[in-house]
Enzyme design. Structure first.
Site, short mmCIF file in Angstrom:
data_model
loop_
_atom_site.label_atom_id
_atom_site.label_comp_id
_atom_site.label_asym_id
_atom_site.label_seq_id
_atom_site.Cartn_x
_atom_site.Cartn_y
_atom_site.Cartn_z
N PHE A 17 101.62 99.75 87.59
CA PHE A 17 100.48 99.78 86.68
C PHE A 17 99.93 101.21 86.54
O PHE A 17 99.61 101.66 85.44
CB PHE A 17 99.38 98.84 87.19
N PHE A 18 99.85 101.93 87.67
CA PHE A 18 99.38 103.31 87.61
C PHE A 18 100.34 104.19 86.81
O PHE A 18 99.90 105.06 86.04
CB PHE A 18 99.21 103.87 89.02
N PHE A 46 91.14 97.36 82.56
CA PHE A 46 91.19 97.38 84.02
C PHE A 46 91.93 96.15 84.56
O PHE A 46 92.24 96.09 85.75
CB PHE A 46 89.78 97.44 84.61
N ARG A 94 94.91 111.18 93.21
CA ARG A 94 94.75 110.91 91.78
C ARG A 94 93.41 111.41 91.25
O ARG A 94 93.28 111.64 90.04
CB ARG A 94 94.89 109.40 91.54
#
Length: 306
Positions: free
Chosen positions: A41-42, A144, A284
């Site tokens: 997902f990231f 999200f 990140r």
């Protein structure tokens, strides 16, 4: 990422550590499937970001359509030419093996909505549209993936909850608050990066643009909303746990459901500590150490997937 970049940055991003703190008690193979999906997902989020930054509308449309298709038929996409699509098919296929087909159909329905929300974000970002606060909050619940991560608390508990349980106001409220906290805390920690990159999708940016707040006022408002989530969750958590106790009606099924709801609500609580930890440990969000505050140093500008 190139291999040398993976060696330098992957562990420091803490993606799998994040999931290990969210879904306590899950069997190893389930936790691994969730962690791999989260890491994917990231990466997908970063690919989407690069497509926005470089105006690759055609590439984004192709990826969007491929993900929609792979979500409904993961087995036929395991060897797709785009590694991002193949990895998605692999992780979704493993998630589908955990619970019954009814859960799989719900997960697919929820993720189709997430893909469509990313498409709306692509449009907003490429056209410089800052959504209004309420519009943004509704869209953020999709970008999200609030309901995806909530679906996965059932997978970690090894129990698909029936609709009457899943949609009960006390359970639903606790689930929503845990996700709102995570999304808004992410916006707070991403605000410097996204302002530097001329972003339009962040609650702080919506507050600055539409409520005419200063950066300091918007930051304070974000913090207040985040703190309120914590306070409100503790109330909702108590109500959800009392609901779980009420499910134990003396039957085997009632006892199983009560235990499952307690497990799920416990992991909703774990989102708070794990999200907080992650945003302060993961590379990140270490914008102060980047040469370009708008772009993490591990992100490649190559036309991935083209």
């Amino acid at each position: 990422m190139p291999v040398d970049t993976v060696e330098e940055y992957a562990d420091g991003l803490c993606y799998t550590d994040l999931m290990a703190g969210y879904y306590l008690g899950a069997p190893d193979e389930v936790l691994q499937a969730i962690a791999d999906y989260s890491a994917w997902f990231f990466v997908w989020d970063d690919r989407h970001d690069r497509y926005v930054v470089h105006g690759r509308a055609g590439a984004w449309r192709r990826l969007r359509d491929r993900l929609h298709t792979a979500l409904d038929s993961p087995r036929s996409h395991l060897h797709h030419e785009d590694a991002l699509v193949a990895a998605f098919a692999d992780s979704v296929g493993r998630l589908y093996a955990i619970l019954p087909g009814t859960w799989n159909a719900r997960f697919a329905r929820h993720f189709h909505a997430v893909i469509d929300a990313y498409d709306r974000e692509f449009h907003n970002r490429t056209h410089g549209i800052v959504p209004g606060v309420e519009e943004y909050l509704a869209l953020r619940r999709l970008t999200f993936a609030h309901w995806i991560w909530t679906d996965l608390v059932e997978a970690s508990a090894g129990c698909e909850l029936p609709p009457a349980v899943r949609k009960h106001p006390s359970y639903r409220r606790a689930a929503l608050l845990s996700q709102e906290f995570a999304a808004w805390y992410n916006d707070l920690c991403s605000l410097s990066k996204e302002l530097a990159g001329g972003e339009v999708h962040n609650l702080g940016i919506s507050l600055i643009t539409h409520d005419e707040m200063t950066l300091e006022e918007a930051t304070a408002e974000l913090r207040n909303r985040i703190q309120e989530c914590v306070v409100e969750f503790m109330v909702a958590e108590g109500e959800a746990l009392r609901f779980a106790d009420g499910l134990a009606d003396g039957t085997v099924r009632g006892k199983e459901l009560g235990i499952a709801v307690r497990t799920c609500v416990g992991n909703m609580r774990n989102w708070f500590s794990s999200v907080y930890w992650f945003h302060h440990e993961s590379g990140r969000y270490a914008v102060d150490s980047w040469d370009d505050r708008s772009t993490p140093p591990y992100v490649s500008n190559e036309a991935a997937g083209e």
